[in-house]
Motif scaffolding. Structure first.
Motif: not given
Length: 487
Positions: A420-425
Motif C-alpha cells: 500500500l505504501l508502494d502504491v501511494i509512492r
C-alpha cells in the motif's frame, strides 16, 4: 502525476472482509509507525452497508481492531487514525452515485488511490463510473485477484480498465510479493557473491515452492467452487514466486527492469502438453479428516459447494524452464487447503558433492539446501554439514539461520503495508504487469482446459494430511521428496 506524499485513499468494498482483515490494519500500522503517511492523507471508505460515518467507524472499531498487531493497541494512535477516515455511501451499480464520491474528495489533496476490494465483476463498472465523473486523472487504481477466470476474461478486464487508466496507473496486487523473505531473496541473490555462481542448473538439483493452508473454504464455498486452487493460487502467487526465484539479475531495481526479467521466466516455461498433464500435474480434493484434534468436513459437504463438485482444492505441478540457466531443473509447485500445516516456503536443493572423501554421510539428505520460509515464521536457513564433536568423522546437518525478528530490532513490515505504501509512492516493481499476467494465464490454460473435460475426479486426500499420494509419487520419479517427508 504528482510525486509528493499527499494522498486520498478511496477504498471500495469498505465493509468487506479484505478491508477489515488486511487493508485497514495495514494502513493503521503505517499510520502508527509515524512518518510513513502524510499527515494530510485521507482514507475514504465506500460502501452501502453503513448509513453514515459514525456507523462506519463503529463497524471499523468492531471488525478491524482484532486484526491489528499483537503488541498492544495504542489508543491514541487508533483515535488519530480514525480521524483520517471519511465515509461515502453509494451503490456501486449506480454510476450517478459517483457524483457524490467526486464531490466528497474533490477538495482533498494529493494523488488519488482507488483500491477495488470488490468482486472482479465490479472492476469494469467502477472504472467506467470513475471516468464518467473525471476521477481517472491524477489517480492510481489497485486491482485485487482474481483478475478474470481465464485468459479471455482476464484480457477483457484489462482491455476495459486499460481504456480508462494507463498501464503505469494500474497496480495488480499479489501480496506474496510484498513479504519480507521475498524481498530478502532478491537481496540474497543480487547482493552477495556467494549465491549467484551457484544459482543455476550446474549446482541446483530441484526447487520446491509450497503454499499450504490448514483452513478449508470457510464461507467462500460459492466463490471457491467456481475457481479452484489452480486459478486461486497457482496462476498468480506460485508463478510469481517462481519468477522471482528464477529471474536473471536485473540491471537495476526499477519497476520495469524487475518485471522484464520476471516476464522472461514466465515466457520460458515449458508449454504443457495436454497428453502429458497426468504426469506433471496432480489435482486433489479434501475429504473429511482431523486437524489438530478436531474433525472437519469434506469439501463436497461445505456450504455453497455442489455435492458432486470436481473442483480441485489441491494442486501439485512439475514445471520446467527452457533457458540456459535452468534447463533440466525441475520446479515442483504445490498448494492446497486442509493440509497438515499452514506454511509457505521455497526450498532450493543444491546438488550433493560429486565425490566424498568423508564417506557416505557427506552425501546425506538434509544438507546443501536453502529454505526460505514465508509464513508463519519468516526465516531463511542455509543447511550444510558439520562434524559432530567427538571421535571420528561423523557429520550432522546444521543450519545458518536468518530469523528476522531476532536479527533486526525494527518490527517487520507486513506485506499489505509495504504494498500500500508502494502504491501511494508510485512504486510498481512489486505489482504484476499485464504482460506477466497474460503469460501466466497462457501457461495455465492447457491444464484448466484438460481438467474441465476430464472424466477423472480429483484424487481424494484426508483433511490434515499433505495431499494425495500421487503428489509424492511425482517427486519420487525424480529421486526426491517433499521437505516434510524427508524429515
Amino acid at each position: 502525476m504528482q510525486t509528493d506524499s499527499s494522498f486520498t485513499f478511496v477504498l471500495f468494498g469498505g465493509t468487506g472482509d479484505l478491508s477489515m482483515r488486511k487493508i485497514l490494519p495495514a494502513l493503521f500500522e503505517a499510520h502508527r509507525a509515524g512518518g510513513m503517511l502524510a499527515d494530510s492523507g485521507k482514507i475514504v471508505a465506500v460502501a452501502r452497508h453503513a448509513a453514515n460515518r459514525d456507523e462506519y467507524l463503529q463497524w471499523v472499531n468492531e471488525h478491524v481492531k482484532p486484526h491489528v498487531s499483537k503488541d498492544g493497541l495504542d489508543e491514541a494512535a487508533w483515535t488519530s487514525f480514525l480521524e483520517r477516515i471519511e465515509f461515502v455511501k453509494i451503490d456501486l451499480g449506480n454510476p450517478e452515485d459517483f457524483v457524490q464520491l467526486r464531490d466528497a474528495i474533490k477538495h482533498l489533496p494529493g494523488i488519488r488511490v482507488f483500491y477495488l476490494a470488490t468482486g472482479p465483476s465490479l472492476f469494469v463498472p467502477i472504472c467506467h463510473a470513475l471516468a464518467s465523473v473525471g476521477l481517472n486523472e491524477n489517480a492510481r487504481i489497485v486491482l485485487e485477484k482474481p483478475l478474470g477466470y481465464d485468459l479471455k476474461s482476464s484480457n477483457a478486464i484489462n482491455d476495459a480498465v486499460g481504456e480508462i487508466f494507463a498501464e503505469e496507473q494500474i497496480y495488480r496486487i499479489d501480496h506474496y510479493l510484498g513479504k519480507e523473505p521475498v524481498q530478502n531473496l532478491l537481496a540474497l541473490r543480487f547482493g552477495n557473491a556467494l549465491f549467484e555462481p551457484l544459482w543455476r542448473r550446474e549446482w541446483v538439483e530441484s526447487i520446491q515452492i509450497t503454499i499450504a493452508e490448514e483452513l478449508g473454504v470457510e464461507a467462500r464455498g460459492d466463490f471457491y467452487d467456481n475457481t479452484g486452487a489452480l486459478r486461486d493460487m497457482v496462476q498468480n502467487h506460485l508463478l510469481q514466486l517462481l519468477s522471482i526465484v528464477a529471474m536473471e539479475p536485473p540491471h537495476s531495481m526499477d519497476s520495469d527492469s524487475v518485471r522484464d526479467e520476471k516476464l522472461r521466466v514466465l515466457r520460458a516455461l515449458k508449454p504443457i502438453d495436454p497428453n502429458e498433464i497426468g504426469k506433471v500435474a496432480v489435482r486433489g480434493q479434501y475429504h473429511a479428516g482431523g486437524i489438530r484434534g478436531s474433525t472437519v468436513p469434506g469439501y463436497a459437504t461445505e456450504a455453497g459447494v455442489k455435492p458432486d463438485s470436481t473442483t480441485e482444492t489441491f494442486v501439485a505441478l512439475k514445471v520446467e524452464i527452457e533457458n540456459w540457466r535452468w534447463a533440466g531443473v525441475p520446479f515442483f509447485l504445490r498448494t492446497g487447503k486442509r493440509l497438515a500445516d499452514r506454511v509457505a516456503e521455497i526450498v532450493v536443493n543444491f546438488r550433493a558433492v560429486p565425490h566424498s572423501a568423508l564417506g557416505a554421510s557427506a552425501l546425506r539428505a538434509g544438507a546443501n539446501r536453502l529454505v526460505i520460509r514465508l509464513q508463519p515464521n519468516e526465516t531463511i536457513r542455509l543447511y550444510c554439514l558439520a562434524k559432530q564433536p567427538g571421535e571420528g568423522m561423523n557429520l550432522a546437518s546444521v543450519h545458518l539461520d536468518l530469523a528476522f525478528d531476532k536479527f533486526f530490532r525494527e518490527g517487520q513490515m507486513e506485506a499489505y503495508q509495504r504494498l500500500l505504501l508502494d502504491v501511494i509512492r508510485g512504486r510498481l516493481a512489486l505489482f504484476v504487469r499485464r504482460d506477466e499476467q497474460e503469460a501466466a494465464w497462457r501457461w495455465v490454460e492447457p491444464i484448466l482446459n484438460e481438467w474441465k473435460v476430464s472424466t477423472k475426479p480429483p484424487k481424494p486426500y484426508a483433511a490434515g494430511t499433505w495431499g494425495p499420494a500421487a503428489a509424492s509419487a511425482m517427486l519420487a520419479q525424480h529421486g526426491t521428496c517433499w521437505l516434510e517427508e524427508e524429515n
